[in-house]
Design an enzyme around this catalytic site. Structure first.
Site, PDB file in Angstrom:
ATOM      1  N   PRO A   9      21.134 -40.470 -19.104  1.00  0.00           N
ATOM      2  CA  PRO A   9      20.597 -41.027 -20.338  1.00  0.00           C
ATOM      3  C   PRO A   9      19.072 -40.964 -20.452  1.00  0.00           C
ATOM      4  CG  PRO A   9      21.346 -42.775 -18.877  1.00  0.00           C
ATOM      5  CD  PRO A   9      21.824 -41.481 -18.284  1.00  0.00           C
ATOM      6  N   TYR A  22       6.919 -39.313 -16.841  1.00  0.00           N
ATOM      7  CA  TYR A  22       7.840 -38.173 -16.716  1.00  0.00           C
ATOM      8  C   TYR A  22       7.211 -36.821 -17.044  1.00  0.00           C
ATOM      9  CZ  TYR A  22      11.226 -41.971 -16.432  1.00  0.00           C
ATOM     10  OH  TYR A  22      11.907 -43.096 -16.043  1.00  0.00           O
TER      11      TYR A  22
HETATM   12  C1  DQA Z   1      14.728 -41.165 -13.335  1.00  0.00           C
HETATM   13  C2  DQA Z   1      14.353 -42.499 -12.662  1.00  0.00           C
HETATM   14  C3  DQA Z   1      15.269 -43.611 -13.130  1.00  0.00           C
HETATM   15  O1  DQA Z   1      14.896 -44.834 -12.502  1.00  0.00           O
HETATM   16  C4  DQA Z   1      15.159 -43.804 -14.623  1.00  0.00           C
HETATM   17  O2  DQA Z   1      16.094 -44.773 -15.052  1.00  0.00           O
HETATM   18  C5  DQA Z   1      15.315 -42.526 -15.378  1.00  0.00           C
HETATM   19  C6  DQA Z   1      14.748 -41.302 -14.850  1.00  0.00           C
HETATM   20  C7  DQA Z   1      13.735 -40.050 -12.979  1.00  0.00           C
HETATM   21  O3  DQA Z   1      14.074 -38.893 -13.182  1.00  0.00           O
HETATM   22  O4  DQA Z   1      12.611 -40.336 -12.531  1.00  0.00           O
HETATM   23  O5  DQA Z   1      15.822 -42.528 -16.496  1.00  0.00           O
HETATM   24  O6  DQA Z   1      16.005 -40.780 -12.871  1.00  0.00           O
END
Ligand code: DQA
Length: 142
Positions: A9, A22
């Site tokens: 998600p 990100y």
């Molecule tokens: C994630 C890290 C998770 O804690 C977060 O809920 C995400 C992205 C990452 O790629 O850094 O949605 O998986």
């Protein structure tokens, strides 16, 4: 060799979603990079993203049926979904867990738990989208 790269998600909004965490690469760019990286490693990569847990479970179940290796960023489901845990338990081909950020270094305590890690041959976290290339290298080397 076929490899599934499965994303959970909110990852469809990569590039627009909290870029300070990100990065600025979009999901579409990530998907084409994964295909390119895979091709260079001799892998046929299929990249998917969903916000619907049942759809993710269907993909993991079909990976179990076909013994297909999986690179999985289960996003927030990582931290609490026992259905994802049970689906990962059924995989027989290698599973690599990927996170763009490093959940262990983030302030929210809930991110310290992962239902995927017990079944992963490797966890790659905190390397940005390059982590997906590293994960594909792990699969290609096995
Ligand atoms: C994630 C890290 C998770 O804690 C977060 O809920 C995400 C992205 C990452 O790629 O850094 O949605 O998986």
């Amino acid at each position: 060799m076929k490899v599934l790269v499965l994303n959970g998600p909110n990852l469809g909004r990569l590039g627009r979603r909290q870029p300070e965490i990100y990065g600025s690469t979009t999901y579409a760019q990530l998907a084409s990079k994964c295909i390119e990286w895979g091709r260079a490693l001799g892998l046929q990569v299929d990249v998917q993203q969903t916000n619907h847990e049942g759809e993710m479970l269907d993909w993991l179940n079909s990976a179990a049926d076909s013994a297909t290796p999986v690179v999985l960023n289960a996003a927030a489901w990582t931290h609490y979904s026992y259905a994802i845990f049970d689906a990962c338990a059924q995989l027989t081909a290698p599973l690599v867990e990927v996170h763009i950020s490093d959940p262990m270094q983030r302030p929210e305590e809930f991110r310290r738990a992962s239902v995927v890690t017990p079944y992963a041959v490797k966890v790659i976290a905190g390397h940005g989208i390059d982590g997906y290339r590293m994960a594909l290298e792990v699969i290609a080397a096995r």
